[in-house]
Design an enzyme around this catalytic site. Sequence first.
Site, PDB file in Angstrom:
ATOM      1  N   ASP A  38       0.831  -1.210   0.000  1.00 52.78           N
ATOM      2  CA  ASP A  38       0.000   0.000   0.000  1.00 52.78           C
ATOM      3  C   ASP A  38       0.867   1.262   0.000  1.00 52.78           C
ATOM      4  O   ASP A  38       1.974   1.257   0.534  1.00 52.78           O
ATOM      5  CB  ASP A  38      -0.899  -0.030   1.249  1.00 52.78           C
ATOM      6  CG  ASP A  38      -2.077   0.913   1.114  1.00 52.78           C
ATOM      7  OD1 ASP A  38      -2.292   1.469   0.021  1.00 52.78           O
ATOM      8  OD2 ASP A  38      -2.783   1.104   2.119  1.00 52.78           O
ATOM      9  N   GLY A  41       0.376   5.476  -4.394  1.00 50.58           N
ATOM     10  CA  GLY A  41      -0.167   6.764  -4.814  1.00 50.58           C
ATOM     11  C   GLY A  41       0.380   7.895  -3.952  1.00 50.58           C
ATOM     12  O   GLY A  41       0.801   8.942  -4.460  1.00 50.58           O
ATOM     13  N   HIS A  55       3.153   3.358  -8.849  1.00 50.02           N
ATOM     14  CA  HIS A  55       2.985   1.939  -9.200  1.00 50.02           C
ATOM     15  C   HIS A  55       4.238   1.425  -9.908  1.00 50.02           C
ATOM     16  O   HIS A  55       4.698   0.316  -9.650  1.00 50.02           O
ATOM     17  CB  HIS A  55       1.763   1.745 -10.095  1.00 50.02           C
ATOM     18  CG  HIS A  55       0.471   2.103  -9.411  1.00 50.02           C
ATOM     19  ND1 HIS A  55       0.191   1.721  -8.128  1.00 50.02           N
ATOM     20  CD2 HIS A  55      -0.617   2.808  -9.837  1.00 50.02           C
ATOM     21  CE1 HIS A  55      -1.014   2.165  -7.778  1.00 50.02           C
ATOM     22  NE2 HIS A  55      -1.522   2.828  -8.806  1.00 50.02           N
ATOM     23  N   LEU A 149      10.469 -21.338  -4.009  1.00 42.11           N
ATOM     24  CA  LEU A 149       9.517 -20.374  -3.429  1.00 42.11           C
ATOM     25  C   LEU A 149       8.296 -20.296  -4.338  1.00 42.11           C
ATOM     26  O   LEU A 149       8.436 -20.328  -5.563  1.00 42.11           O
ATOM     27  CB  LEU A 149      10.211 -18.988  -3.344  1.00 42.11           C
ATOM     28  CG  LEU A 149       9.376 -17.730  -3.161  1.00 42.11           C
ATOM     29  CD1 LEU A 149       8.740 -17.695  -1.787  1.00 42.11           C
ATOM     30  CD2 LEU A 149      10.219 -16.480  -3.316  1.00 42.11           C
TER      31      LEU A 149
HETATM   32  C1  FPP Z   1      -1.690   0.174  -3.473  1.00 41.33           C
HETATM   33  O1  FPP Z   1      -1.248   1.507  -3.465  1.00 41.33           O
HETATM   34  C2  FPP Z   1      -1.110  -0.561  -4.592  1.00 41.33           C
HETATM   35  C3  FPP Z   1      -1.810  -1.155  -5.602  1.00 41.33           C
HETATM   36  C4  FPP Z   1      -3.284  -1.090  -5.687  1.00 41.33           C
HETATM   37  C5  FPP Z   1      -1.156  -1.852  -6.701  1.00 41.33           C
HETATM   38  C6  FPP Z   1       0.081  -2.625  -6.388  1.00 41.33           C
HETATM   39  C7  FPP Z   1       0.832  -2.830  -7.634  1.00 41.33           C
HETATM   40  C8  FPP Z   1       2.187  -2.777  -7.769  1.00 41.33           C
HETATM   41  C9  FPP Z   1       3.100  -2.654  -6.648  1.00 41.33           C
HETATM   42  C10 FPP Z   1       2.827  -2.857  -9.107  1.00 41.33           C
HETATM   43  C11 FPP Z   1       2.648  -4.098  -9.923  1.00 41.33           C
HETATM   44  C12 FPP Z   1       2.659  -5.356  -9.176  1.00 41.33           C
HETATM   45  C13 FPP Z   1       3.248  -6.515  -9.597  1.00 41.33           C
HETATM   46  C14 FPP Z   1       3.035  -7.734  -8.767  1.00 41.33           C
HETATM   47  C15 FPP Z   1       4.075  -6.621 -10.786  1.00 41.33           C
HETATM   48  P1  FPP Z   1      -2.336   2.650  -3.653  1.00 41.33           P
HETATM   49  O2  FPP Z   1      -2.425   2.965  -5.099  1.00 41.33           O
HETATM   50  O3  FPP Z   1      -3.626   2.250  -3.036  1.00 41.33           O
HETATM   51  O4  FPP Z   1      -1.658   3.831  -2.858  1.00 41.33           O
HETATM   52  P2  FPP Z   1      -2.385   4.971  -2.011  1.00 41.33           P
HETATM   53  O5  FPP Z   1      -3.118   4.267  -0.891  1.00 41.33           O
HETATM   54  O6  FPP Z   1      -1.264   5.807  -1.531  1.00 41.33           O
HETATM   55  O7  FPP Z   1      -3.306   5.684  -2.935  1.00 41.33           O
END
Ligand code: FPP
Length: 266
Positions: A38, A41, A55, A149
């Site tokens: 998390d 953003g 991301h 793994l």
């Molecule tokens: C949460 O941060 C993150 C996600 C919804 C996406 C996670 C994806 C990645 C790390 C990249 C691709 C993954 C792989 C496995 C290749 P948020 O966008 O909710 O952040 P915020 O809470 O600060 O808005």
Amino acid sequence: MYSDLAEKDVIQVRTKFMKGNTIIDTSKLPKHIAIIMDGNGRWAKQKGKLRVFGHKNGVKAVRDTIEGAAEIGIKVVTLYAFSTENWNRPKHEVDVLMNLLVSSLKKELKLLQDNNIKLQAIGNLEKLPKKAQKELNEVITITKNNTHLILNLAISYSAKEEIVNAFKNISKKIVNNELSIKEIDENIINNHLYTRNLPNVDLVIRTSGEKRISNFLLWQIAYAEFYFTDLFWPDFRKKHLKEAIIDYQQRERRFGKTSDQLQNNE
Ligand code: FPP
């Protein structure tokens, strides 16, 4: 695990996992670590960039963390990459996340092969764009015999949906006389979840300071330990994974028993 290594090598390997005066006890590793990645953003916003920049940098954290998990000897890592609720994000952000998934799978195939990592995915995968489904299935097939793994990606995932599906499939078997109500127990339910081949989760890590479970592996975390860090996901690295494991190892997992019972091996 290190039985074929000389004592000096063991000391070296252990030293690698030190934090302060504490080392990871390789005989008490969590088998299954689940991570809620998390804060992408907010990380980007802090830097005056668009959310998708977060991301993209999140992928670097994924790479380093998985490499670290393989080095330590963790058997299963589940990453919450995309929830069913995430489909409601702006179309551009969803498109970027799907493209990142495809490009990362392509790019990281070597990392998976070099580290003997088997890729799996759980969730409503039919909702993914065809290209993402194809890439995912290809990498799953190529890595299917790897044994060190399991990297389990939760994509288009909802724990409640997973449980609803399990209920439906169990009910069908009852209607078809393949199963009786009397036979339903925890094992039967486990065997109808997406995670049927995986051990229960021992440790859940969530980054970004949020302390929620967000519809993630609700059944499988029944006895998991939780580790929260204020770091945003793009800043998370293998050294932070090690810190989380050391923290986990300092906890007493009682599974409903008393401390005395555990100390007396009851
Ligand atoms: C949460 O941060 C993150 C996600 C919804 C996406 C996670 C994806 C990645 C790390 C990249 C691709 C993954 C792989 C496995 C290749 P948020 O966008 O909710 O952040 P915020 O809470 O600060 O808005």
